[in-house]
Design a protein around this motif. Sequence first.
Motif, mmCIF file in Angstrom:
data_model
loop_
_atom_site.group_PDB
_atom_site.id
_atom_site.type_symbol
_atom_site.label_atom_id
_atom_site.label_comp_id
_atom_site.label_asym_id
_atom_site.label_seq_id
_atom_site.Cartn_x
_atom_site.Cartn_y
_atom_site.Cartn_z
ATOM 1 N N ASP A 250 0.855 -1.189 0.000
ATOM 2 C CA ASP A 250 0.000 0.000 0.000
ATOM 3 C C ASP A 250 0.891 1.239 0.000
ATOM 4 O OD1 ASP A 250 -1.664 2.142 0.692
ATOM 5 O OD2 ASP A 250 -2.904 0.912 2.007
ATOM 6 N N PRO A 251 0.667 2.192 -0.914
ATOM 7 C CA PRO A 251 1.497 3.398 -0.948
ATOM 8 C C PRO A 251 1.556 4.151 0.384
ATOM 9 C CG PRO A 251 0.170 3.263 -2.941
ATOM 10 C CD PRO A 251 -0.303 2.168 -2.033
ATOM 11 N N VAL A 252 0.508 4.036 1.194
ATOM 12 C CA VAL A 252 0.526 4.691 2.503
ATOM 13 C C VAL A 252 1.687 4.167 3.346
ATOM 14 C CG1 VAL A 252 -0.726 4.913 4.694
ATOM 15 C CG2 VAL A 252 -1.920 5.295 2.531
ATOM 16 N N GLU A 253 2.000 2.879 3.180
ATOM 17 C CA GLU A 253 3.124 2.307 3.923
ATOM 18 C C GLU A 253 4.442 2.954 3.513
ATOM 19 O OE1 GLU A 253 2.886 0.300 6.428
ATOM 20 O OE2 GLU A 253 0.721 0.005 6.237
ATOM 21 N N GLU A 254 4.544 3.378 2.256
ATOM 22 C CA GLU A 254 5.762 4.051 1.804
ATOM 23 C C GLU A 254 5.986 5.349 2.579
ATOM 24 O OE1 GLU A 254 5.808 2.468 -2.836
ATOM 25 O OE2 GLU A 254 5.549 4.611 -2.426
ATOM 26 N N ILE A 255 4.905 6.083 2.813
ATOM 27 C CA ILE A 255 5.000 7.336 3.554
ATOM 28 C C ILE A 255 5.407 7.056 4.998
ATOM 29 C CG2 ILE A 255 3.751 9.362 4.369
ATOM 30 C CD1 ILE A 255 4.303 9.354 1.363
ATOM 31 N N LYS A 256 4.791 6.059 5.613
ATOM 32 C CA LYS A 256 5.116 5.712 7.001
ATOM 33 C C LYS A 256 6.587 5.330 7.135
ATOM 34 C CE LYS A 256 0.489 3.983 8.187
ATOM 35 N NZ LYS A 256 -0.282 2.773 8.594
ATOM 36 N N VAL A 257 7.060 4.479 6.222
ATOM 37 C CA VAL A 257 8.453 4.041 6.275
ATOM 38 C C VAL A 257 9.392 5.220 6.030
ATOM 39 C CG1 VAL A 257 10.207 2.593 5.178
ATOM 40 C CG2 VAL A 257 7.931 1.662 5.637
ATOM 41 N N GLY A 258 9.020 6.076 5.063
ATOM 42 C CA GLY A 258 9.856 7.238 4.770
ATOM 43 C C GLY A 258 10.056 8.122 5.982
ATOM 44 N N PHE A 259 8.961 8.398 6.687
ATOM 45 C CA PHE A 259 9.083 9.225 7.893
ATOM 46 C C PHE A 259 9.862 8.506 8.990
ATOM 47 C CE2 PHE A 259 5.766 12.010 6.188
ATOM 48 C CZ PHE A 259 6.274 13.244 6.555
ATOM 49 N N ASP A 260 9.676 7.190 9.093
ATOM 50 C CA ASP A 260 10.428 6.445 10.110
ATOM 51 C C ASP A 260 11.931 6.493 9.842
ATOM 52 O OD1 ASP A 260 8.241 5.781 11.624
ATOM 53 O OD2 ASP A 260 7.954 3.804 10.718
ATOM 54 N N ILE A 261 12.319 6.434 8.570
ATOM 55 C CA ILE A 261 13.746 6.525 8.225
ATOM 56 C C ILE A 261 14.287 7.895 8.632
ATOM 57 C CG2 ILE A 261 15.403 6.629 6.312
ATOM 58 C CD1 ILE A 261 13.706 4.488 4.889
ATOM 59 N N LEU A 262 13.573 8.952 8.266
ATOM 60 C CA LEU A 262 14.018 10.305 8.616
ATOM 61 C C LEU A 262 14.008 10.512 10.127
ATOM 62 C CD1 LEU A 262 12.217 12.443 5.894
ATOM 63 C CD2 LEU A 262 14.597 11.706 5.922
ATOM 64 N N LYS A 263 12.987 9.965 10.788
ATOM 65 C CA LYS A 263 12.868 10.112 12.238
ATOM 66 C C LYS A 263 14.036 9.434 12.950
ATOM 67 C CE LYS A 263 8.715 9.334 13.697
ATOM 68 N NZ LYS A 263 7.509 8.596 14.142
ATOM 69 N N SER A 264 14.425 8.260 12.466
ATOM 70 C CA SER A 264 15.505 7.514 13.121
ATOM 71 C C SER A 264 16.840 8.230 13.010
ATOM 72 C CB SER A 264 15.623 6.106 12.521
ATOM 73 O OG SER A 264 16.085 6.160 11.183
ATOM 74 N N LEU A 265 16.981 9.090 11.996
ATOM 75 C CA LEU A 265 18.222 9.850 11.805
ATOM 76 C C LEU A 265 18.123 11.269 12.360
ATOM 77 C CD1 LEU A 265 19.040 8.711 8.154
ATOM 78 C CD2 LEU A 265 20.317 8.122 10.208
ATOM 79 N N GLY A 266 16.998 11.585 12.972
ATOM 80 C CA GLY A 266 16.819 12.918 13.525
ATOM 81 C C GLY A 266 16.698 14.001 12.479
ATOM 82 N N LEU A 267 16.336 13.626 11.236
ATOM 83 C CA LEU A 267 16.253 14.591 10.146
ATOM 84 C C LEU A 267 14.864 15.208 10.012
ATOM 85 C CD1 LEU A 267 18.371 12.668 7.510
ATOM 86 C CD2 LEU A 267 18.944 14.873 8.542
#
Length: 383
Positions: A250-267
């Motif tokens: 589901d494309p919504v999962e792409e958004i969730k994962v994208g934010f999680d990647i940025l969140k984990s790096l403090g970006l």
Amino acid sequence: MSADLSHIRPWRHIERRKSRQIMVGAVPVGGDAPITVQSMTNTPTSDAAATLEQIRQLEEAGADIVRVSCPDEASTAAFRTIARESRVPLVADIHFHYKRGIEAAEAGAACLRINPGNIGSADRVRDVIQAARDHGCSMRIGVNAGSLEKELLEKYGEPCPEAMVESALNHARILQDHDFHEFKISVKASDPFLTVAAYQQLAEAIDCPLHLGVTEAGPLRSGTIKSAIGMGNMLWSGIGDTIRVSLAADPVEEIKVGFDILKSLGLRHRGVNIIACPSCARQGFNVIETVGILEERLAHVTTPMSLSIIGCVVNGPGEALYTDVGFTGGGAGSGMVYVNGKMAHKQHNDGMIDHIVELVEARAAELDAARKAAEAKPLVAAE
């Protein structure tokens, strides 16, 4: 104030590559703008209602930009309605058919994803660039390892970083020769090693914004891991201005994962960052089940904040010192609640989930109010 102390930890700082800034509609990409997160619709674009519903879902998940494929005239005809009603800027995905690019620009696209060298004669390229210029469209040059030009494959023998970067720079040169500089570039491959190497070379060769992605990464779990490794490597080194996680999900999962990647790096921060232990025999409550329920019930909270859910007192108090809300399992069916890094009160396990949700929502409202007050101060001073 939030309990997050990352601002006093210099070892967490990532120095981003300096790129020039372009606009995708009203959204800045590059320069010192926040790294944007985007996805792509998978509904038939000719079905405007279905496509708009998916765009709405992506926007609700936090998407800054959404890409929509325009493979035929029926799609670009529907795109006019879609662009008019969408609240996020749209990128029209164009391949080979130069008329689709012109139609999409006229229909309200904020950006055209196109490779100028693949749309025919110099006149056709000029016409698409002029349409983009006339309608305020930026462009994305999208190079994929799986669709490199025949002459580059013959020159290099196989898809490689050098071939991908040469392709990207060749396409960029066409736009630059027409004095068009509102573009970003991607050089994606399904192999994260190839992807990272190509972006590293490209980052040194040009100053335009870079759109990151490991293309065709695969199913939700393995694709998430592959994307996190590839994009995380680049983001950690400061490369990247906008990202798209390419999942067979589901494309919504792409958004969730994208934010999680940025969140984990403090970006970038959006929503509740749940810190939770994997659980063991020491746990004072069912950690895994609790975290699953909390993740679902707190999905509506978009305020950046942190929540620690730890099963026992070994690590729980220490983790809670650095989170907005925390719960640490104890004995006799109850645990300790922490608010803003400080011990607050005991809470029985039975009503723990409802209580934590209430605390998180209250803390989010408090943080939002503090943020709005801080934003209003300069306006008051100016008066």
